[in-house]
Enzyme design. Structure first.
Site, PDB file in Angstrom:
ATOM      1  N   HIS A   1      -1.369 -16.851  21.985  1.00  0.00           N
ATOM      2  CA  HIS A   1      -2.121 -16.107  23.000  1.00  0.00           C
ATOM      3  C   HIS A   1      -3.388 -15.491  22.419  1.00  0.00           C
ATOM      4  CE1 HIS A   1       1.131 -16.681  25.834  1.00  0.00           C
ATOM      5  NE2 HIS A   1       1.977 -16.331  24.866  1.00  0.00           N
TER       6      HIS A   1
ATOM      7  N   GLU B   1      -3.176  -2.693   2.273  1.00  0.00           N
ATOM      8  CA  GLU B   1      -3.388  -1.399   1.645  1.00  0.00           C
ATOM      9  C   GLU B   1      -3.560  -1.475   0.140  1.00  0.00           C
ATOM     10  OE1 GLU B   1      -0.249   1.520   2.088  1.00  0.00           O
ATOM     11  OE2 GLU B   1       1.262  -0.043   2.022  1.00  0.00           O
TER      12      GLU B   1
ATOM     13  N   LYS C   1      -0.389   9.502  -0.662  1.00  0.00           N
ATOM     14  CA  LYS C   1       1.017   9.232  -0.357  1.00  0.00           C
ATOM     15  C   LYS C   1       1.530  10.024   0.838  1.00  0.00           C
ATOM     16  CE  LYS C   1       5.037   7.480  -1.399  1.00  0.00           C
ATOM     17  NZ  LYS C   1       5.170   6.063  -1.022  1.00  0.00           N
TER      18      LYS C   1
ATOM     19  N   LYS D   1       1.292  -4.081   3.695  1.00  0.00           N
ATOM     20  CA  LYS D   1       1.343  -3.999   2.230  1.00  0.00           C
ATOM     21  C   LYS D   1       0.141  -4.719   1.622  1.00  0.00           C
ATOM     22  CE  LYS D   1       3.698  -1.440   1.689  1.00  0.00           C
ATOM     23  NZ  LYS D   1       4.639  -0.726   2.496  1.00  0.00           N
TER      24      LYS D   1
ATOM     25  N   CYS E   1      -3.451  15.740  -1.264  1.00  0.00           N
ATOM     26  CA  CYS E   1      -3.833  16.760  -2.239  1.00  0.00           C
ATOM     27  C   CYS E   1      -2.584  17.267  -2.966  1.00  0.00           C
ATOM     28  CB  CYS E   1      -4.547  17.970  -1.648  1.00  0.00           C
ATOM     29  SG  CYS E   1      -6.103  17.584  -0.866  1.00  0.00           S
TER      30      CYS E   1
ATOM     31  N   ARG F   1      -0.710  11.901  -4.583  1.00  0.00           N
ATOM     32  CA  ARG F   1      -1.031  12.608  -3.345  1.00  0.00           C
ATOM     33  C   ARG F   1      -2.526  12.621  -3.040  1.00  0.00           C
ATOM     34  NH1 ARG F   1       3.191  15.918  -1.640  1.00  0.00           N
ATOM     35  NH2 ARG F   1       1.721  17.055  -0.379  1.00  0.00           N
TER      36      ARG F   1
ATOM     37  N   GLU G   1       5.027  -5.311   8.309  1.00  0.00           N
ATOM     38  CA  GLU G   1       5.115  -4.591   7.038  1.00  0.00           C
ATOM     39  C   GLU G   1       4.451  -5.403   5.909  1.00  0.00           C
ATOM     40  OE1 GLU G   1       5.619  -1.746   6.121  1.00  0.00           O
ATOM     41  OE2 GLU G   1       6.346  -1.773   4.070  1.00  0.00           O
TER      42      GLU G   1
ATOM     43  N   TRP H   1      -7.541  14.760  -2.057  1.00  0.00           N
ATOM     44  CA  TRP H   1      -7.761  13.667  -1.112  1.00  0.00           C
ATOM     45  C   TRP H   1      -8.720  14.252  -0.082  1.00  0.00           C
ATOM     46  CZ3 TRP H   1      -7.113  12.648   4.121  1.00  0.00           C
ATOM     47  CH2 TRP H   1      -7.149  11.292   4.486  1.00  0.00           C
TER      48      TRP H   1
ATOM     49  N   ASN I   1      -4.402  22.640   0.060  1.00  0.00           N
ATOM     50  CA  ASN I   1      -4.066  21.345   0.656  1.00  0.00           C
ATOM     51  C   ASN I   1      -3.969  21.587   2.154  1.00  0.00           C
ATOM     52  OD1 ASN I   1      -2.951  18.900   1.434  1.00  0.00           O
ATOM     53  ND2 ASN I   1      -0.885  19.463   0.798  1.00  0.00           N
ATOM     54  N   GLY I   2      -4.701  20.799   2.939  1.00  0.00           N
ATOM     55  CA  GLY I   2      -4.646  20.970   4.389  1.00  0.00           C
ATOM     56  C   GLY I   2      -6.037  21.063   4.977  1.00  0.00           C
TER      57      GLY I   2
HETATM   58  C1  F6R Z   1       2.516   2.350   3.627  1.00  0.00           C
HETATM   59  C2  F6R Z   1       2.819   3.772   3.617  1.00  0.00           C
HETATM   60  C3  F6R Z   1       2.412   4.594   4.785  1.00  0.00           C
HETATM   61  C4  F6R Z   1       3.538   5.584   5.147  1.00  0.00           C
HETATM   62  C5  F6R Z   1       3.061   6.535   6.250  1.00  0.00           C
HETATM   63  C6  F6R Z   1       4.164   7.474   6.689  1.00  0.00           C
HETATM   64  O1  F6R Z   1       2.960   1.719   2.483  1.00  0.00           O
HETATM   65  O2  F6R Z   1       3.375   4.268   2.685  1.00  0.00           O
HETATM   66  O3  F6R Z   1       2.074   3.807   5.874  1.00  0.00           O
HETATM   67  O4  F6R Z   1       4.653   4.867   5.551  1.00  0.00           O
HETATM   68  O5  F6R Z   1       1.966   7.287   5.799  1.00  0.00           O
HETATM   69  O6  F6R Z   1       4.618   8.266   5.629  1.00  0.00           O
HETATM   70  P1  F6R Z   1       6.006   8.980   5.670  1.00  0.00           P
HETATM   71  O7  F6R Z   1       7.059   7.944   5.679  1.00  0.00           O
HETATM   72  O8  F6R Z   1       6.034   9.827   4.438  1.00  0.00           O
HETATM   73  O9  F6R Z   1       6.038   9.802   6.926  1.00  0.00           O
END
Ligand code: F6R
Length: 612
Positions: free
Chosen positions: A508, A492, A607, A489, A2, A27, A485, A73, A99-100
């Site tokens: 396995h 998501e 984010k 990527k 948010c 956000r 990773e 969000w 937000n929260g």
């Molecule tokens: C993936 C991504 C998320 C963040 C996770 C932690 O691309 O961006 O998996 O890595 O939400 O966020 P931070 O690093 O802000 O604590």
């Protein structure tokens, strides 16, 4: 999670709010809304993106020198027009953005119903503004006092901004576990979840602390109190954020821009911390606690998502170079499993945003149990950066694409510097090895630049993979976390199911999945595991799997066996993740674009995850 923005001053608030919401859209982007104060309170809100809100508002009355805006969000209630913020109180005198999560909203709602309140939405936020109204009415209180008393009754996390129609020169904001920044201009104030909507107007900001309430009054300055009604002294910070850093600069997507920024962001992370000529690595954040960190029994790393993957790489770095035992924990699991933590432990939290609720809570737990806490964050002034005993910023600049890219390489660079510094202090690597690693780390920005030239090869691979329903990512040693990773990527932003696995572990279980429809991306850039990984590739090929191998330049063996290869420059093994992750980022980016996905705003994500 948010986005919140507010303005009070002499300008027209609406354009400032809309521009701010667009900057904060990363956000959350389920719905958006604004409330404008011009004697009346005009509230507009709409399901969808900020542009949908703008279309919806059209030529309606947007006048007002004070207003608040929100991009959502969803937590409580589906994303729709009714659940969108701002929310009005029952008598439509007060309006709030939030937000929260208000965890005890249900009993409060029941109590309010007994007082005659009815609700239009399913949100916890609407309950909060009704509670504030009830308290205000009951005691005939100022808006700041009503907000303060209401907040003493709620459990949960919040960043809120409230306006009272009958007190038209004032805006009240409060925070607990969700960030809020106040921007101070000349006869005007801004408020936002982060500094990005503020930087083009002022560089003077105040970061609110937990349990603080800010009262922004036109022509009467900023007053900050805490929830106990004690006056606080706000500290004004000067921020150094360039407007270009938060714009796309000719790229179609922020993610693409951020991938290409990495030669510079990695160099920025090293600036003043690595001196190749003189042959040293140093971290300011370490110096004060050098003895405690170098003599720690254990390093525990807490993080989520991509930052957790950086933590896994740190496990290899610290154990390999500095010979300190490391445990890497999902912050969300760590905090709830009654972990054993002692004063001899060092707990490192890794977080791009510095606001991730689970990581913050894990840190607080570690702190309570006496561990030294160290934060590795990108966002300056963020909560994690402020609650830790010490720490280092990665200096990657604002990361706006929801999928983390340059923050990952910044974190790994920082962790490499940290491992080298500790290894040197502890004498766990020879001088020659130390110097060799220092020199090579200095070459990494240039090598990342060269690695980015693999973009054309990646596009060819993307064409082949774009219609797959599943993908497997394999890696070993330092590059096992890179496989995780790469899979994250792809999932998501392209919505293709992908799994990352240690290459040798495949036999396995996951090997059962392999057939001619399963692309298998193999990260094969660690020299020490080359032969082993070649065997793993043979196992996949024997089952008709399609192998895409990320290899070092000149790797004729894998070129021969794999279906497709992406070649990248050679580096020393501990730094291979910094290069091999680049084709992973580009692969997910191109596949997402080819599939018509919104790269910067993938569905259901946000984010900064400031709720549990
Ligand atoms: C993936 C991504 C998320 C963040 C996770 C932690 O691309 O961006 O998996 O890595 O939400 O966020 P931070 O690093 O802000 O604590």
């Amino acid at each position: 999670m948010c986005g919140i923005v507010g303005y009070i001053g002499e300008r027209d608030a609406y354009p400032i709010l809309i521009k701010g919401l667009k900057r904060l859209e990363y956000r959350g982007y389920d719905s958006a809304g604004v409330a404008l104060m011009n004697g009346n309170l005009n509230v507009y809100k709409k399901k969808g993106k900020v542009n949908d809100l703008v279309d919806f508002i059209g030529t309606s009355n947007t006048k007002g020198n004070m207003g608040i805006g929100h991009t959502r969000w969803a937590t409580h209630g589906i994303p729709d027009d009714l659940n969108a913020h701002p929310h009005l109180s029952g008598e439509e005198r007060l309006v709030i953005i939030h937000n929260g999560i208000i965890e005890n909203y249900a009993p409060i709602k029941e109590w309010l119903k007994t007082k005659g309140h009815t609700f239009k939405s399913e949100t916890d936020t609407e309950v909060l503004i009704h509670l504030i109204e009830e308290i205000q009415k009951d005691g005939d209180l100022s808006i700041e006092e009503a907000v303060r008393l209401a907040l003493t009754k709620v459990v949960g996390a919040y960043a809120i901004v409230v306006i009272d129609r009958l007190d038209p020169n004032k805006m009240v904001a409060a925070r607990k576990s969700s960030p809020l920044v106040v921007g101070i201009g000349k006869d005007e104030f801004f408020i936002a979840s982060d500094a990005t909507p503020i930087v083009e107007y002022t560089n003077q900001v105040v970061y609110l602390d937990d349990n603080e309430i800010a009262v922004l009054t036109k022509n009467d300055g900023l007053k900050v109190i805490n929830i106990e009604n004690e006056v606080q002294r706000p500290l004004v910070h000067e921020i150094d954020m360039k407007i270009e850093a938060i714009e796309k600069g000719g790229y179609d997507y922020f993610m693409h821009k951020e991938i290409y920024e990495q030669p510079n962001t990695i160099a920025d992370c090293m600036r003043g911390r690595l001196n190749v000529q003189e042959g040293w690595a140093r971290l300011g954040g370490l110096s004060q606690y050098k003895n405690r960190i170098c003599n720690a029994d254990r390093i525990i790393i807490v993080a989520c998502g991509t930052s957790w993957h950086s933590g896994l790489i740190a496990e290899y770095l610290f154990e390999d170079l500095a010979r300190i035992p490391v445990e890497v924990e999902y912050a969300s699991e760590f905090r709830y499993r009654n972990p054993i933590i002692s004063e001899k432990d060092v707990v490192i939290a890794i977080s791009q945003s510095g606001e991730t609720a689970d990581t913050l809570a894990a840190l607080e737990l570690a702190k309570k149990q006496g561990a030294l806490t160290y934060g590795i964050c990108n966002v300056v002034g963020s909560s994690i950066a402020r609650v830790t005993d010490s720490g280092s910023y990665i200096h990657a600049g604002p990361e706006i694409g929801v999928a983390s890219t340059k923050a990952f390489t910044g974190q790994v660079t920082l962790l490499s510097l940290m491992a080298l510094t500790i290894a040197y202090e502890r004498g766990t690597i020879s001088t020659n090895r130390y110097q060799e690693l220092i020199s090579e780390l200095g070459r990494i920005p240039k090598k990342v630049e060269e690695t980015l030239k693999c973009d054309d090869q990646v596009k060819v691979v993307s064409e082949k993979m774009k219609d797959s329903s599943n993908a497997l990512y394999l890696g070993r040693g330092y590059n096992f976390p890179v496989a995780l990773e790469g899979a994250l990527k792809l999932k998501e932003i392209s919505y293709i199911h992908a799994e990352g696995y240690p290459a040798a572990e495949m036999k396995h279980g996951p090997i059962a999945l392999i057939d001619e429809n399963m692309p298998v991306v193999v990260v094969a850039t660690n020299p020490s595991a080359h032969e082993k990984i070649v065997s793993n590739v043979q196992e996949v090929k024997a089952r008709k799997g399609v192998v895409i191998a990320i290899v070092n330049e000149g790797d004729s063996v894998l070129k021969e066996i794999a279906d497709l290869v992406i070649e990248i420059p050679l580096t020393l093994e501990p730094f291979t993740p910094l290069l091999s992750v680049i084709p992973m980022q580009l692969l997910s980016y191109h596949i997402a674009v080819m599939r018509g996905c919104n790269v910067d705003q993938p569905r259901n994500l946000a984010k900064s995850v400031t709720v549990e």
